[in-house]
Design a protein around this motif. Structure first.
Motif, PDB file in Angstrom:
ATOM      1  N   ALA A  33      15.355  -0.628   6.079  1.00  0.00           N
ATOM      2  CA  ALA A  33      14.310  -0.076   6.929  1.00  0.00           C
ATOM      3  C   ALA A  33      13.293   0.736   6.143  1.00  0.00           C
ATOM      4  O   ALA A  33      12.794   1.745   6.601  1.00  0.00           O
ATOM      5  CB  ALA A  33      14.920   0.776   8.046  1.00  0.00           C
ATOM      6  N   LEU A  34      12.982   0.300   4.921  1.00  0.00           N
ATOM      7  CA  LEU A  34      11.954   0.966   4.133  1.00  0.00           C
ATOM      8  C   LEU A  34      10.585   0.665   4.714  1.00  0.00           C
ATOM      9  O   LEU A  34      10.323  -0.440   5.193  1.00  0.00           O
ATOM     10  CB  LEU A  34      11.988   0.475   2.684  1.00  0.00           C
ATOM     11  N   ALA A  35       9.693   1.653   4.656  1.00  0.00           N
ATOM     12  CA  ALA A  35       8.308   1.385   4.997  1.00  0.00           C
ATOM     13  C   ALA A  35       7.696   0.560   3.875  1.00  0.00           C
ATOM     14  O   ALA A  35       7.969   0.783   2.701  1.00  0.00           O
ATOM     15  CB  ALA A  35       7.556   2.693   5.176  1.00  0.00           C
ATOM     16  N   ARG A  36       6.850  -0.403   4.253  1.00  0.00           N
ATOM     17  CA  ARG A  36       6.247  -1.269   3.247  1.00  0.00           C
ATOM     18  C   ARG A  36       4.734  -1.153   3.313  1.00  0.00           C
ATOM     19  O   ARG A  36       4.152  -1.055   4.394  1.00  0.00           O
ATOM     20  CB  ARG A  36       6.696  -2.721   3.445  1.00  0.00           C
ATOM     21  N   LEU A  37       4.145  -1.160   2.138  1.00  0.00           N
ATOM     22  CA  LEU A  37       2.698  -1.011   2.025  1.00  0.00           C
ATOM     23  C   LEU A  37       2.008  -2.347   2.271  1.00  0.00           C
ATOM     24  O   LEU A  37       2.431  -3.383   1.749  1.00  0.00           O
ATOM     25  CB  LEU A  37       2.339  -0.490   0.635  1.00  0.00           C
ATOM     26  N   ASP A  38       0.945  -2.322   3.071  1.00  0.00           N
ATOM     27  CA  ASP A  38       0.112  -3.492   3.275  1.00  0.00           C
ATOM     28  C   ASP A  38      -1.139  -3.322   2.418  1.00  0.00           C
ATOM     29  O   ASP A  38      -2.057  -2.575   2.795  1.00  0.00           O
ATOM     30  CB  ASP A  38      -0.274  -3.627   4.750  1.00  0.00           C
ATOM     31  N   PRO A  39      -1.236  -3.969   1.270  1.00  0.00           N
ATOM     32  CA  PRO A  39      -2.376  -3.729   0.374  1.00  0.00           C
ATOM     33  C   PRO A  39      -3.700  -4.204   0.952  1.00  0.00           C
ATOM     34  O   PRO A  39      -4.753  -3.672   0.614  1.00  0.00           O
ATOM     35  CB  PRO A  39      -1.997  -4.504  -0.898  1.00  0.00           C
ATOM     36  N   PHE A  99       6.885  -0.084  -2.834  1.00  0.00           N
ATOM     37  CA  PHE A  99       5.677  -0.572  -3.495  1.00  0.00           C
ATOM     38  C   PHE A  99       5.953  -1.800  -4.359  1.00  0.00           C
ATOM     39  O   PHE A  99       5.032  -2.304  -5.015  1.00  0.00           O
ATOM     40  CB  PHE A  99       5.100   0.521  -4.398  1.00  0.00           C
ATOM     41  N   ASP A 100       7.186  -2.261  -4.367  1.00  0.00           N
ATOM     42  CA  ASP A 100       7.564  -3.314  -5.295  1.00  0.00           C
ATOM     43  C   ASP A 100       6.733  -4.573  -5.070  1.00  0.00           C
ATOM     44  O   ASP A 100       6.473  -4.996  -3.947  1.00  0.00           O
ATOM     45  CB  ASP A 100       9.056  -3.643  -5.160  1.00  0.00           C
ATOM     46  N   GLY A 101       6.312  -5.163  -6.196  1.00  0.00           N
ATOM     47  CA  GLY A 101       5.578  -6.421  -6.144  1.00  0.00           C
ATOM     48  C   GLY A 101       4.095  -6.270  -5.873  1.00  0.00           C
ATOM     49  O   GLY A 101       3.388  -7.280  -5.778  1.00  0.00           O
ATOM     50  N   ILE A 102       3.580  -5.047  -5.743  1.00  0.00           N
ATOM     51  CA  ILE A 102       2.168  -4.829  -5.429  1.00  0.00           C
ATOM     52  C   ILE A 102       1.494  -4.192  -6.627  1.00  0.00           C
ATOM     53  O   ILE A 102       1.948  -3.170  -7.150  1.00  0.00           O
ATOM     54  CB  ILE A 102       2.002  -3.933  -4.178  1.00  0.00           C
ATOM     55  N   ASP A 103       0.383  -4.781  -7.048  1.00  0.00           N
ATOM     56  CA  ASP A 103      -0.381  -4.248  -8.171  1.00  0.00           C
ATOM     57  C   ASP A 103      -1.257  -3.101  -7.678  1.00  0.00           C
ATOM     58  O   ASP A 103      -2.053  -3.289  -6.741  1.00  0.00           O
ATOM     59  CB  ASP A 103      -1.250  -5.352  -8.756  1.00  0.00           C
ATOM     60  N   PRO A 104      -1.158  -1.904  -8.268  1.00  0.00           N
ATOM     61  CA  PRO A 104      -2.005  -0.794  -7.823  1.00  0.00           C
ATOM     62  C   PRO A 104      -3.491  -1.122  -7.843  1.00  0.00           C
ATOM     63  O   PRO A 104      -4.266  -0.586  -7.051  1.00  0.00           O
ATOM     64  CB  PRO A 104      -1.659   0.324  -8.810  1.00  0.00           C
ATOM     65  N   ALA A 105      -3.906  -2.016  -8.741  1.00  0.00           N
ATOM     66  CA  ALA A 105      -5.319  -2.373  -8.810  1.00  0.00           C
ATOM     67  C   ALA A 105      -5.808  -3.033  -7.521  1.00  0.00           C
ATOM     68  O   ALA A 105      -7.011  -3.065  -7.260  1.00  0.00           O
ATOM     69  CB  ALA A 105      -5.565  -3.303  -9.993  1.00  0.00           C
ATOM     70  N   ALA A 106      -4.863  -3.527  -6.708  1.00  0.00           N
ATOM     71  CA  ALA A 106      -5.259  -4.200  -5.467  1.00  0.00           C
ATOM     72  C   ALA A 106      -5.885  -3.253  -4.463  1.00  0.00           C
ATOM     73  O   ALA A 106      -6.610  -3.686  -3.567  1.00  0.00           O
ATOM     74  CB  ALA A 106      -4.038  -4.893  -4.853  1.00  0.00           C
ATOM     75  N   ILE A 107      -5.607  -1.946  -4.569  1.00  0.00           N
ATOM     76  CA  ILE A 107      -6.171  -1.009  -3.597  1.00  0.00           C
ATOM     77  C   ILE A 107      -7.119   0.001  -4.237  1.00  0.00           C
ATOM     78  O   ILE A 107      -7.783   0.755  -3.524  1.00  0.00           O
ATOM     79  CB  ILE A 107      -5.061  -0.257  -2.821  1.00  0.00           C
ATOM     80  N   ASP A 108      -7.189   0.044  -5.563  1.00  0.00           N
ATOM     81  CA  ASP A 108      -8.008   1.052  -6.240  1.00  0.00           C
ATOM     82  C   ASP A 108      -9.439   0.552  -6.374  1.00  0.00           C
ATOM     83  O   ASP A 108      -9.746  -0.299  -7.218  1.00  0.00           O
ATOM     84  CB  ASP A 108      -7.420   1.379  -7.612  1.00  0.00           C
ATOM     85  N   ARG A 109     -10.325   1.081  -5.551  1.00  0.00           N
ATOM     86  CA  ARG A 109     -11.736   0.733  -5.614  1.00  0.00           C
ATOM     87  C   ARG A 109     -12.600   1.970  -5.871  1.00  0.00           C
ATOM     88  O   ARG A 109     -13.791   1.988  -5.573  1.00  0.00           O
ATOM     89  CB  ARG A 109     -12.167   0.045  -4.315  1.00  0.00           C
ATOM     90  N   SER A 110     -11.981   3.008  -6.404  1.00  0.00           N
ATOM     91  CA  SER A 110     -12.698   4.251  -6.675  1.00  0.00           C
ATOM     92  C   SER A 110     -13.110   4.320  -8.144  1.00  0.00           C
ATOM     93  O   SER A 110     -12.314   3.999  -9.031  1.00  0.00           O
ATOM     94  CB  SER A 110     -11.820   5.461  -6.338  1.00  0.00           C
ATOM     95  N   ALA A 111     -14.330   4.769  -8.367  1.00  0.00           N
ATOM     96  CA  ALA A 111     -14.789   4.959  -9.740  1.00  0.00           C
ATOM     97  C   ALA A 111     -14.231   6.228 -10.354  1.00  0.00           C
ATOM     98  O   ALA A 111     -14.338   6.427 -11.563  1.00  0.00           O
ATOM     99  CB  ALA A 111     -16.321   5.019  -9.761  1.00  0.00           C
ATOM    100  N   HIS A 112     -13.640   7.101  -9.526  1.00  0.00           N
ATOM    101  CA  HIS A 112     -13.160   8.389 -10.020  1.00  0.00           C
ATOM    102  C   HIS A 112     -11.648   8.421 -10.221  1.00  0.00           C
ATOM    103  O   HIS A 112     -11.109   9.425 -10.670  1.00  0.00           O
ATOM    104  CB  HIS A 112     -13.575   9.505  -9.054  1.00  0.00           C
ATOM    105  N   VAL A 113     -10.951   7.343  -9.893  1.00  0.00           N
ATOM    106  CA  VAL A 113      -9.518   7.221 -10.158  1.00  0.00           C
ATOM    107  C   VAL A 113      -9.363   6.465 -11.473  1.00  0.00           C
ATOM    108  O   VAL A 113      -9.656   5.278 -11.557  1.00  0.00           O
ATOM    109  CB  VAL A 113      -8.795   6.489  -9.013  1.00  0.00           C
ATOM    110  N   THR A 114      -8.924   7.164 -12.484  1.00  0.00           N
ATOM    111  CA  THR A 114      -8.824   6.559 -13.814  1.00  0.00           C
ATOM    112  C   THR A 114      -7.524   5.787 -14.016  1.00  0.00           C
ATOM    113  O   THR A 114      -7.445   4.922 -14.883  1.00  0.00           O
ATOM    114  CB  THR A 114      -8.937   7.636 -14.904  1.00  0.00           C
ATOM    115  N   ALA A 115      -6.517   6.097 -13.238  1.00  0.00           N
ATOM    116  CA  ALA A 115      -5.241   5.378 -13.327  1.00  0.00           C
ATOM    117  C   ALA A 115      -4.477   5.596 -12.030  1.00  0.00           C
ATOM    118  O   ALA A 115      -4.545   6.675 -11.431  1.00  0.00           O
ATOM    119  CB  ALA A 115      -4.413   5.855 -14.516  1.00  0.00           C
ATOM    120  N   LEU A 116      -3.765   4.567 -11.597  1.00  0.00           N
ATOM    121  CA  LEU A 116      -2.982   4.643 -10.361  1.00  0.00           C
ATOM    122  C   LEU A 116      -1.628   3.993 -10.622  1.00  0.00           C
ATOM    123  O   LEU A 116      -1.558   2.880 -11.160  1.00  0.00           O
ATOM    124  CB  LEU A 116      -3.697   3.925  -9.221  1.00  0.00           C
ATOM    125  N   ARG A 117      -0.560   4.694 -10.263  1.00  0.00           N
ATOM    126  CA  ARG A 117       0.777   4.138 -10.436  1.00  0.00           C
ATOM    127  C   ARG A 117       1.664   4.629  -9.304  1.00  0.00           C
ATOM    128  O   ARG A 117       1.391   5.668  -8.693  1.00  0.00           O
ATOM    129  CB  ARG A 117       1.365   4.538 -11.788  1.00  0.00           C
TER     130      ARG A 117
END
Length: 461
Positions: free
Chosen positions: A56-62, A129-147
Motif C-alpha cells: 500500500a505504498l503511495a506511488r508517484l505519477d510523473p 519513486f522506483d523506476g522514475i527518472d527525476p528528470a521527468a518532473i524537473d522543469r525548473s531552471a533553479h533546481v540544479t539536481a534532483l534525487r
C-alpha cells in the motif's frame, strides 16, 4: 520556515491523510448501496520496490507531477510561460518555484530547507519513486539536481538542490486527486539559515527522528604483548581447487596437513590460532582476507607449495606484497597470476576488485603495516636458515598475491617448496622435515611478536 509553520505542515499532512481515508470509506459505502453486487474487476498487480517488504505504498505519477518556475509576481499556478522543452539560463529572472507531486494516495509528509548548499528536502511515509527518472518532473531552471529514494525503513526522501537561497512559502496536500503542493520563494543567506535552524529544532523528536546510530566496533588494536598473539593460518587452495600437482601429489592436502600441524604447535605455545580452512573446502581469495580482518588477526600466514612449468626452483620462499624484482625472474609473477586464475576457474567474479580510490586509502594504511610485514618475512627467513632448512636462492621475494592485500594486517606467504622439484616433494612428504619447519615458524613468530609488541608499546608512550 519557522518552527510553527513547520509543525503546521506536519499536523496538516497527518490530518489530511486521515480525512482522505474516511472520505474514501464513505465513497465505497455509497457505491455499495447504489449498485447491485457485481464481480469486482481484478486489481492491477504492482510489485513492491526492490529490497522493501511493504504494501500500500503511495506511488508517484510523473505525468501529473512537476517542478516549475513561476514568473516574478506570478499568481499561484502561473508558470513562466516558456515554450515546452526550453530551459532558461539558470539564475535568470529569479522567481518562485512551484512543486507538485501527484500521488496514488495521501501520505504524512514534512518539508524543510537546508543550507550550504541550498536544498529543499521532503520526507514521506512512504512514496515509491522506483523506476522514475527525476528528470521527468524537473522543469525548473533553479533546481540544479534532483534525487529521491528510500531514506530509512518506512520513509522515503526527495532532495532538490537549488542555485540560490529559497524558503518555503506554503506546503499542503489535497485529496481529490491526491497532490502535494510546495511553493518556494527567493530569500537570502540569512533567511535560509534561519529556516534551516528551525528544522534543526524539530527534526530530532517524534516520528521524524532518525534511527539510533549503528554501533561500529572499535578497530582491532595493535598487539602489545598484553595478550596472546593472534595468528591466522591460511592453507592455500582446497576443494575443487587442488592447487599444484606433480609426482602424484597435490598442493591442497599437503599444505592443509602442515597447517594443522603448525596450528597445534602454536596453540600449545600459548598463541590464539584461527584457520581459513581446516578441511578440504574451497575458500575464495578475498574471503580469506576477510576472515583475517573479521577475526582481528595480528598477522596472516598463507601456506603454499607450488610448481613451475619451466625452469628449476626449489627450497622455501617467503613472499611479501609488491612487484616482483627482476632478479627473481618471472616465477613470482606467474605464481600470483595462477592463484587469481584458480579463483576464476572456481566461479569467483574478480571484476571491480581494483578500485582506484580504495587503492589509495589502502596504500596509506600499508605505510605502517608494510614495514611490520617486512620484519615478519625476515624473521621467517632467519629462523628457517638457522634450522638448516633448504631455501630458495632469493629467500624473500615480492609478488602481487591477493591474500597479502589486507591493508591493516601484517601478511606473508610461505612457499614451503616446489612440487615440481623431486627433492622438495620428498621433503614435503617427510613428517620429520615438516616438524622442523613448524618449529622454525614458531620461533619466527615468537621473535616477531616480541619485537612488534615492544615497538607498539614505545609508540604509545
Amino acid at each position: 520556515m519557522n518552527g510553527r509553520i513547520f509543525g503546521t505542515f506536519v499536523a496538516t499532512a497527518l490530518a489530511v491523510a486521515g480525512l482522505a481515508q474516511a472520505q474514501a470509506q464513505t465513497r465505497v459505502q455509497a457505491q455499495a448501496q447504489a449498485q447491485p453486487p457485481a464481480q469486482p474487476p481484478a486489481a492491477p498487480q504492482v510489485p513492491p520496490p526492490a529490497g522493501q517488504e511493504l504494501s500500500a505504498l503511495a506511488r508517484l505519477d510523473p505525468r501529473a507531477s512537476g517542478i516549475e518556475d513561476l514568473a516574478p509576481e506570478a499568481a499561484p499556478g502561473q508558470t513562466s510561460g516558456r515554450a515546452p522543452g526550453k530551459v532558461p539560463e539558470r539564475g535568470a529572472g529569479q522567481g518562485a518555484i512551484s512543486l507538485r507531486l501527484a500521488l496514488s494516495q495521501p501520505v504524512p509528509f514534512r518539508v524543510f530547507m537546508l543550507d550550504d548548499p541550498p536544498r529543499l528536502v521532503m520526507d514521506f511515509r512512504e512514496v515509491a519513486f522506483d523506476g522514475i527518472d527525476p528528470a521527468a518532473i524537473d522543469r525548473s531552471a533553479h533546481v540544479t539536481a534532483l534525487r529521491w529514494g528510500a531514506f530509512h525503513p518506512g520513509w522515503s526522501r526527495l532532495v532538490a538542490e537549488l542555485d540560490a537561497p529559497y524558503v518555503v512559502a506554503s506546503a499542503w496536500q489535497e485529496t481529490a486527486p491526491t497532490r502535494i503542493n510546495v511553493s518556494l520563494v527567493p530569500s537570502d543567506a540569512a533567511g535560509l539559515a534561519a529556516a534551516a535552524r528551525a528544522h534543526d529544532s524539530e527534526a530530532t523528536a517524534g516520528p521524524w527522528a532518525l534511527p539510533a546510530p549503528a554501533v561500529i566496533p572499535a578497530p582491532h588494536p595493535r598487539q602489545d604483548g598484553s595478550r596472546p598473539l593472534r595468528v591466522l593460518i591460511d592453507p592455500g587452495h582446497g576443494g575443487l581447487d587442488p592447487g599444484a600437482e606433480a609426482g602424484g601429489l597435490s598442493e591442497a592436502p599437503l599444505v592443509l596437513a602442515f597447517a594443522l600441524q603448525l596450528r597445534d604447535l602454536l596453540i600449545r605455545a600459548g598463541m590464539d590460532v584461527q584457520m581459513t580452512r581446516a578441511e578440504d573446502v574451497f575458500v575464495p581469495l578475498d574471503t580469506r582476507v576477510s576472515v583475517a580482518r573479521a577475526w582481528g588477526a595480528d598477522l596472516m600466514l598463507s601456506v603454499h607449495a607450488d610448481a613451475i612449468a619451466e625452469g628449476e626452483a626449489h627450497g622455501a620462499t617467503v613472499y611479501l606484497l609488491g612487484a616482483a624484482a627482476a632478479a627473481a625472474g618471472h616465477t613470482a609473477e606467474e605464481l600470483a597470476a595462477r592463484h587469481d586464475r584458480d579463483d576464476l576457474l572456481a566461479g569467483v567474479d574478480l571484476d571491480g576488485h581494483d578500485d582506484e580510490v580504495a587503492g589509495v586509502l589502502m596504500d596509506l594504511a600499508r605505510a605502517e603495516t608494510g614495514p611490520r610485514s617486512d620484519r615478519l618475512a625476515q624473521a621467517l627467513a632467519a629462523r628457517l636458515k638457522a634450522a638448516g632448512l633448504r631455501m630458495h636462492r632469493h629467500p624473500v621475494q615480492r609478488a602481487d598475491f591477493t591474500v597479502l592485500k589486507a591493508p591493516d594486517i601484517p601478511s606473508v606467504l610461505l612457499e614451503l617448496g616446489f612440487l615440481s622439484s623431486q627433492e622438495d616433494r620428498a621433503r614435503l612428504a617427510d613428517p620429520a622435515w615438516r616438524e622442523r619447519m613448524a618449529q622454525a615458524v614458531l620461533g619466527a613468530l615468537d621473535d616477531w611478536g616480541a619485537a612488534d609488541a615492544a615497538e607498539a608499546r614505545l609508540l604509545r608512550q
